[in-house]
Write a protein that holds these residues in place. Structure first.
Motif, PDB file in Angstrom:
ATOM      1  N   LEU A 287      43.208  43.313  41.235  1.00  0.00           N
ATOM      2  CA  LEU A 287      42.589  44.209  40.268  1.00  0.00           C
ATOM      3  C   LEU A 287      42.612  43.613  38.872  1.00  0.00           C
ATOM      4  O   LEU A 287      41.614  43.658  38.143  1.00  0.00           O
TER       5      LEU A 287
ATOM      6  N   LYS B 137      47.151  43.956  45.854  1.00  0.00           N
ATOM      7  CA  LYS B 137      46.082  44.840  45.388  1.00  0.00           C
ATOM      8  C   LYS B 137      45.971  44.806  43.871  1.00  0.00           C
ATOM      9  O   LYS B 137      44.869  44.650  43.312  1.00  0.00           O
ATOM     10  N   TYR B 138      47.085  44.930  43.179  1.00  0.00           N
ATOM     11  CA  TYR B 138      47.038  45.011  41.721  1.00  0.00           C
ATOM     12  C   TYR B 138      46.849  43.648  41.063  1.00  0.00           C
ATOM     13  O   TYR B 138      46.256  43.565  39.981  1.00  0.00           O
TER      14      TYR B 138
ATOM     15  N   THR C 120      47.414  53.531  37.828  1.00  0.00           N
ATOM     16  CA  THR C 120      47.449  52.116  38.220  1.00  0.00           C
ATOM     17  C   THR C 120      48.858  51.826  38.731  1.00  0.00           C
ATOM     18  O   THR C 120      49.507  52.710  39.284  1.00  0.00           O
ATOM     19  N   PHE C 121      49.320  50.606  38.502  1.00  0.00           N
ATOM     20  CA  PHE C 121      50.638  50.218  39.029  1.00  0.00           C
ATOM     21  C   PHE C 121      51.794  50.930  38.337  1.00  0.00           C
ATOM     22  O   PHE C 121      52.933  50.895  38.817  1.00  0.00           O
TER      23      PHE C 121
ATOM     24  N   LEU D  76      53.322  42.513  36.613  1.00  0.00           N
ATOM     25  CA  LEU D  76      51.994  43.079  36.401  1.00  0.00           C
ATOM     26  C   LEU D  76      51.813  43.550  34.963  1.00  0.00           C
ATOM     27  O   LEU D  76      50.742  43.368  34.364  1.00  0.00           O
TER      28      LEU D  76
END
Length: 211
Positions: free
Chosen positions: A80, A76-77, A97-98, A121
């Motif tokens: 993104l 998912k991230y 967010t993450f 990330l």
């Protein structure tokens, strides 16, 4: 969406021959993090109202809380960050967010460690060609948490004052780490105790983006 040519008061120019050429300014990413009850919704709503050409995103986790969910949230991230990188001429505000995933992992809310994914990330975020702010909201007066959590709590949320204080402590540690390790991410610790001065503080910190 109205597109603005720059986000700073006086964009730079350079000359080619006799014609001045506008130098493109970086767009801005503001990531707002903090424990339940710190004021993220109020903060991000106000920023969105004041900033032109700006999108606001409110992110949550995923339904799968098992070990298999780790890979899903990582995907998912990553997607993104790819999406963000592809965007142009727009500012972006993120309510969580993450960083939240990392905090929840550290506090044992997840059945797995998110640390390696988080570091990957964070490195990718730090390399994006944006002006990037990580805003960590906190309360000096932790008794304020009780009032705000009662106001905002939904039936499915099992958080309380104690958990918010634990989250806050971890967020402030994380802010120190990001400030030390990241090159392109400016960390702002924002005291959100006083609702009466809340917007004034935001104006002082981010007012240049409102022009």
């Amino acid at each position: 969406i109205t597109i603005i040519p720059a986000i700073t008061p006086k964009p730079n120019t350079k000359s080619i021959g006799t014609k001045p050429v506008m130098k493109k300014m970086k767009d801005t990413i503001i990531i707002v993090e903090g424990p339940q009850g710190a004021g993220k919704t109020t903060f991000t709503n106000y920023l969105r109202e004041k900033m032109s050409a700006t999108d606001l995103y409110r992110l949550t986790g995923i339904k799968d809380k098992t070990e298999a969910g780790h890979k899903k949230i990582e995907k998912k991230y990553l997607k993104l960050l790819e999406y963000i990188e592809a965007c142009e001429d727009v500012n972006m505000i993120f309510d969580r967010t993450f960083f939240t995933e990392e905090i929840y992992g550290r506090l044992g809310y997840k059945p797995y460690s998110f640390d390696d994914t988080y570091k990957m990330l964070l490195e990718k975020l730090d390399k994006l060609n944006f002006n990037i702010y990580l805003v960590v909201l906190y309360l000096k007066d932790t008794s304020v948490f009780e009032k705000r959590i009662k106001r905002d709590k939904h039936q499915y949320q099992a958080f309380n004052v104690e958990s918010s204080i634990k989250q806050q402590n971890e967020y402030l540690k994380l802010a120190d780490e990001v400030e030390k390790d990241a090159k392109n991410i400016k960390v702002i610790r924002f005291n959100a105790d006083n609702n009466e001065t809340f917007t004034k503080q935001i104006d002082e910190q981010f007012g240049y983006l409102f022009k």
